[in-house]
Motif scaffolding. Structure first.
Motif: not given
Length: 382
Positions: A114-140
């Motif tokens: 949920x909001x506040x768990x750090x999804x966007x911050x995780x995207x910023x950190x991990x996206x510099x090492x791995x490919x950025x897919x999304x920071x909010x909505x994962x469609x499978x």
């Protein structure tokens, strides 16, 4: 002077029209937010968004946005594009409220919370090492393929207007263009007091209860619970990452991919319950019961539900967008409750269950269970 540009978000196209109440610099800044999703504009867009600092008349042809500052306009545009993009895949994909990154081979790891768990911050950190897919909505999609949505990131904390930045401007890596597929589902659990981050497996029933509230349009899918469960099982079960700082996440990726949930439950659709030696359920219907069909005093009916699935010996229901898990005598009562009285439900339960221990008041147990189902709004009585 007004500005219009097209973007592609998930499977939908959007035309964003900015009016001259915004300065040229502000218009160009907002346009730059979407550089990573720029679309050539061939053909008509699926949706038009008109935005600015002044009031607009209502329009059937466009979504109208008005805000008090350019920053607020930018944030509203991001929200409206995301909502529209999610709606465009309604019923076609499992959509999780998650950030996600991809390895070079296309394996995608989704971080749900949920909001506040750090999804966007995780995207910023991990996206510099791995490919950025999304920071909010994962469609499978049902086949496990992932539709990337490298949206602009909204940075900041509530309350207040967040700053919008494109992923490329933040130095995030692009994900592979093709072959993205779901490899892991991770629950983010940020705890300030945790000194050593760790990865743990999450039991499948617990995982369902945490994941379902973090989905969009789940009930619109065909067999939503089975779709979600099969996605979970295809990745080896749900993991949980317990951490305090996003900087500790990259070293955990190998553990996330190595860790498996260990669950291999038997999944049985409600319509096939007769195959589990429950002869009394062989005529059960797949559609929800209709309490108005029969006016029978003292009878109980199942309430309308989105999906129902046996997971081993537990019955998992999707009711009003929430997961309900029934164990013990609960699954038998629910499966049998199709206009039957409490006495009739008790007779069926006695046929299905082993002999009760001496001194157990079966009638009282059944009565308590039925009342609990009614109070939980799983049953409705007449």
């Amino acid at each position: 002077m007004s500005t219009a540009f097209d973007v592609r978000a998930l499977a939908s196209s959007f035309r964003i029209e900015l009016d001259d109440s915004l300065s040229t610099a502000d218009q160009e800044s907002i346009r730059a937010h979407w550089v990573d999703l720029a679309h050539d504009g061939v053909g008509e867009p699926d949706q038009v968004i008109r935005a600015g600092l002044r009031d607009y008349p209502a329009s059937d042809a466009a979504q109208v946005i008005r805000a008090d500052s350019p920053e607020a306009v930018a944030q509203r545009i991001t929200s409206e594009v995301t909502i529209g993009a999610i709606g465009g895949l309604r019923g076609e994909a499992l959509m999780l409220h998650a950030s996600a990154v991809a390895l070079d081979d296309g394996r995608v790891i989704g971080f749900v919370g949920p909001s506040g768990r750090g999804k966007t911050t995780a995207s910023q950190v991990l996206g510099r090492v791995y490919g950025y897919v999304t920071d909010e909505t994962l469609a499978v999609r049902v086949d496990g393929s992932v539709v990337a949505y490298p949206k602009p990131l909204s940075i900041g904390s509530w309350p207040g207007v967040k700053v919008t930045e494109p992923a490329s401007a933040l130095g995030l890596r692009g994900a592979p263009a093709d072959g993205l597929h779901l490899a892991a589902i991770v629950l983010l659990d940020r705890r300030p007091e945790v000194e050593q981050p760790f990865v743990e497996s999450v039991p499948i029933i617990e995982a369902l209860s945490e994941l379902v509230p973090q989905t969009s349009h789940l009930s619109a899918l065909d067999r939503p619970l089975r779709t979600l469960l099969e996605a979970i099982l295809s990745t080896g079960g749900v993991r949980r990452v317990v951490y305090s700082e996003a900087s500790s996440l990259p070293p955990l990726i190998d553990d996330v991919l190595r860790e498996t949930g260990g669950d291999s439950p038997v999944l049985t659709d409600v319509a096939k319950m007769s195959q589990r030696d429950c002869d009394c359920f062989s005529g059960i219907v797949e559609t929800p019961s209709d309490p108005s069909r029969v006016e029978r005093p003292g009878a109980y009916w199942r309430v309308t539900y989105g999906d129902a699935l046996m997971v081993d010996d537990s019955l998992v229901l999707l009711v009003s967008g929430q997961v309900v898990v029934l164990t013990g005598v609960g699954p038998i009562l629910w499966l049998a409750a199709d206009g039957l009285t409490q006495e009739e439900l008790q007779a069926i339960a006695l046929r299905q269950l082993p002999d009760p221990p001496a001194g157990v008041d079966v009638a009282a147990v059944i009565s308590d269970s039925v009342h609990s189902l009614v109070e939980s709004r799983i049953f409705v009585g007449t």
